[in-house]
Design an enzyme around this catalytic site. Sequence first.
Site, PDB file in Angstrom:
ATOM      1  N   ASP A  80      -4.103   5.034   6.673  1.00 29.22           N
ATOM      2  CA  ASP A  80      -4.657   6.241   7.272  1.00 29.22           C
ATOM      3  C   ASP A  80      -5.576   5.787   8.411  1.00 29.22           C
ATOM      4  O   ASP A  80      -5.108   5.520   9.519  1.00 29.22           O
ATOM      5  CB  ASP A  80      -5.394   6.966   6.133  1.00 29.22           C
TER       6      ASP A  80
ATOM      7  N   ARG B 243       0.173  12.057  -9.004  1.00 26.61           N
ATOM      8  CA  ARG B 243       0.707  10.724  -8.719  1.00 26.61           C
ATOM      9  C   ARG B 243       2.121  10.565  -9.272  1.00 26.61           C
ATOM     10  O   ARG B 243       2.908   9.756  -8.781  1.00 26.61           O
ATOM     11  CB  ARG B 243      -0.190   9.640  -9.349  1.00 26.61           C
TER      12      ARG B 243
ATOM     13  N   PHE C 273      -2.114  16.336   4.251  1.00 24.34           N
ATOM     14  CA  PHE C 273      -2.561  15.832   2.945  1.00 24.34           C
ATOM     15  C   PHE C 273      -1.345  15.717   2.037  1.00 24.34           C
ATOM     16  O   PHE C 273      -0.733  16.731   1.699  1.00 24.34           O
ATOM     17  CB  PHE C 273      -3.586  16.803   2.357  1.00 24.34           C
TER      18      PHE C 273
ATOM     19  N   GLU D 181       0.843  -1.201   0.000  1.00 25.17           N
ATOM     20  CA  GLU D 181       0.000   0.000   0.000  1.00 25.17           C
ATOM     21  C   GLU D 181       0.877   1.248   0.000  1.00 25.17           C
ATOM     22  O   GLU D 181       1.990   1.234   0.545  1.00 25.17           O
ATOM     23  CB  GLU D 181      -0.878   0.026   1.260  1.00 25.17           C
ATOM     24  N   ASP D 182       0.341   2.314  -0.572  1.00 29.08           N
ATOM     25  CA  ASP D 182       1.066   3.578  -0.499  1.00 29.08           C
ATOM     26  C   ASP D 182       0.925   4.198   0.888  1.00 29.08           C
ATOM     27  O   ASP D 182       1.886   4.767   1.406  1.00 29.08           O
ATOM     28  CB  ASP D 182       0.571   4.557  -1.585  1.00 29.08           C
TER      29      ASP D 182
END
Length: 198
Positions: free
Chosen positions: A103, A165, A152, A99-100
């Site tokens: 959260d 991206r 963010f 996963e990037d």
Amino acid sequence: MRADLDRILVSAREIATRVAELGRQISADYAGSRQLLAVGILKGSTIFMADLVRAISIPVSFDFMAVASYGQSSSSSGVVRILKDLEQNIEGRDVLLIEDIVDTGLTLNYLLETLRTRNPASLRVCVLLDKPERRKVAVPIAYVGFKIPDEFVVGYGLDYAERYRNLPDVWVLNPEAYQNNSEVKIQSTSGKDHGYDH
Ligand code: PRP
């Protein structure tokens, strides 16, 4: 485009160094495994996965899943919708989810619960970015690139409204870029329910 970007949080150079370390660690931990399957969760993980698998020196194959949250009510219950499932049978495989970012943890929690029912030999998680302040559900994460504050972030696979991206570094998005935009979900203030949620 630069006006949307505040500052670099993790540079391409720092990422490359850490990815090389993770690759070495994963190669050592899975030494002897002929069954290692890296599973990328689309789309945010693509850049990280492309670099990570090249830093792994043992045999590894790939597969991908795509998921989406159902919306406000069910995302709080952690239900996600599978848009694209794995192509391979993972029974008896050593599965490493890539996963990037983690959260709230709801996405990973759902994926882990789902994949466990398919009887892999092992199931672990590797994330580039961990935002522990935002966690709603505890998820076991074997490999973490960087712990980051609740901001963010975009770049190196992560998007804001499908942009950024392709940036080589991880940037903090300028809050002005999204504060007045009711069309998009807000990542760090309202979570997955309302927006871009890394
Ligand atoms: C991001 C990220 C995780 C999820 C993490 O995906 O890639 O899958 O959110 O959030 P959580 O821990 O709160 O569940 P996103 O929905 O933005 O899709 P993308 O990968 O296509 O950008």
